[in-house]
Design a protein around this motif. Structure first.
Motif, PDB file in Angstrom:
ATOM      1  N   MET A   1       4.000  15.071  -0.526  1.00  0.00           N
ATOM      2  CA  MET A   1       2.983  14.072  -0.826  1.00  0.00           C
ATOM      3  C   MET A   1       2.945  13.799  -2.323  1.00  0.00           C
ATOM      4  O   MET A   1       2.786  14.723  -3.118  1.00  0.00           O
ATOM      5  N   LYS A   5      -0.711   9.172  -3.256  1.00  0.00           N
ATOM      6  CA  LYS A   5      -1.265   9.401  -1.920  1.00  0.00           C
ATOM      7  C   LYS A   5      -2.335  10.486  -1.956  1.00  0.00           C
ATOM      8  O   LYS A   5      -3.357  10.393  -1.276  1.00  0.00           O
ATOM      9  N   ASN A   8      -5.492   8.976  -3.346  1.00  0.00           N
ATOM     10  CA  ASN A   8      -6.140   8.107  -2.365  1.00  0.00           C
ATOM     11  C   ASN A   8      -6.866   8.918  -1.298  1.00  0.00           C
ATOM     12  O   ASN A   8      -7.992   8.589  -0.902  1.00  0.00           O
ATOM     13  N   ASN A 221      -4.074   0.275  -0.954  1.00  0.00           N
ATOM     14  CA  ASN A 221      -2.725  -0.039  -0.467  1.00  0.00           C
ATOM     15  C   ASN A 221      -2.149  -1.266  -1.165  1.00  0.00           C
ATOM     16  O   ASN A 221      -0.935  -1.332  -1.396  1.00  0.00           O
ATOM     17  N   ASN A 224      -0.881  -0.189  -4.668  1.00  0.00           N
ATOM     18  CA  ASN A 224       0.347   0.612  -4.650  1.00  0.00           C
ATOM     19  C   ASN A 224       1.509  -0.086  -3.945  1.00  0.00           C
ATOM     20  O   ASN A 224       2.544   0.532  -3.705  1.00  0.00           O
TER      21      ASN A 224
END
Length: 364
Positions: A1, A5, A8, A221, A224
């Motif tokens: 990961m 991520k 988030n 989203n 990114n």
């Protein structure tokens, strides 16, 4: 990961944990009714702050008309809910359709306003968007809408200008107040200078948190994604972005429209939390737009998690200080100044960077 991520997921987790804690405290009666009543408005402000940060922080444009998109979403959804109250009996389906309508109408206005407005920059863009918000608010304030056997009637002068059948009903009569009662459930007057009354109160804290998570999902989203990187490239250097083939107008309009749509969703949540919806300066005027901008700036321009924290603090703080009477707004202003200095003062930034760097060296 990867780091993005993980960051988030932390943001999502903070919202979910806060929801669980507040639901537990509310169910056990550990928080006051005043604080419980602030939960839905708090969700509204968080959605507005996050969505505005997409324009101000990610796109790099100053918009002061965010409350206008909120107003469009609120009144279009309340209009639908009021009309369909006796037609669509399932309250969940009716609310979801109202939410969809509020989002779509706000997005359409985002496109209509964004095409000419986004050609401007800086202060000029801010002034034009501010004017848009005021135009929307004032249009709602002078609009009369009636319904009789022939359908809907619209007017901006007075009730008599609606020219309805004798069996038509006027529920709201502009500034003069309420002058009639429905003779039949099919006859409605939806809006006037006094706003909309009788909107089903379907907004809950749970729905608000779900909308926050959806807003975060969309914004994070987008940031990114490839489109998000193009938007940030435009923010950093428009000329360089154009030189490598980025369609500046397309991506500016994309960010502006998505932000407007999410503001419309916040408006739907706000409208369905009130029995009477009116378009005034505090609700949908420049005061609201400035308040949302304060959330964004205080939390950090481009910092989505910071916008959430700032919205929570600045919404709850005046209520928590209510017992201090005349001093509560003074303390509120002092806290605001301290937080702004801590976030943006060069010495404070230098101190934080030094502290974090020291911690990393020690850990190594």
């Amino acid at each position: 990961m990867n780091k993005t991520k993980r960051s988030n997921l932390i943001t999502y987790a903070i919202v979910i944990v806060a929801f669980v804690v507040m639901q537990t405290l509310s169910s056990t009666g550990s928080i006051s009714s005043l604080l419980t009543g602030l939960l839905v408005p708090l969700c509204t402000y968080i959605i507005l702050a996050v969505s505005l940060n997409l324009v101000v922080g990610i796109l790099g444009e100053l918009s002061l008309g965010h409350a206008g998109f909120m107003c469009v979403g609120a009144f279009s959804s309340a209009f639908f809910s009021k009309c369909m109250r006796d037609v669509i009996e399932n309250s969940i389906v009716r609310f979801l359709l109202a939410l969809l309508i509020g989002v779509i109408v706000a997005a359409i206005f985002g496109v209509i306003i964004g095409i000419p407005v986004l050609r401007l920059k800086g202060d000029y863009l801010a002034i034009v968007t501010l004017a848009f918000g005021e135009i929307i608010k004032n249009l709602v304030n002078v609009l009369y809408i009636g319904k009789d056997s022939k359908g809907f009637h619209f007017a901006t002068k007075d009730v008599m200008a609606l020219d309805m059948d004798p069996d038509g009903t006027v529920i709201l009569n502009g500034p003069q107040g309420i002058t009639g009662t429905p003779k039949d459930s099919t006859f409605l007057i939806i809006s006037g200078a006094m706003g909309i009354t009788g909107t089903p109160r379907q907004s809950t804290f749970t729905i608000g948190v779900i909308l926050i998570l959806v807003t975060l999902f969309v914004v994070l989203n987008l940031i990114n994604s490839r489109d998000g990187r193009a938007i940030m490239a435009i923010r950093d250097n428009v000329i360089a972005a154009e030189s490598i083939g980025i369609n500046v107008t397309k991506y500016k309009l994309m960010a502006f429209t998505i932000s407007a749509a999410m503001a419309g969703a916040a408006g739907v949540l706000y409208a369905h939390n009130l029995s009477t919806l009116t378009a005034n300066t505090n609700n949908f005027g420049y005061n609201m737009s400035i308040t949302i901008l304060v959330f964004v700036v205080l939390g950090g321009i481009g910092n989505i998690r910071g916008s959430i924290i700032a919205a929570v603090i600045l919404t709850l703080l005046p209520e928590l200080l209510r017992g201090l009477s005349d001093y509560r707004m003074l303390i509120y202003a002092i806290v605001l100044i301290i937080m702004m200095l801590f976030n943006w003062a060069p010495k404070a930034i230098e101190w934080r960077e030094k502290y974090l760097h020291f911690g990393k060296k020690k850990e190594a």
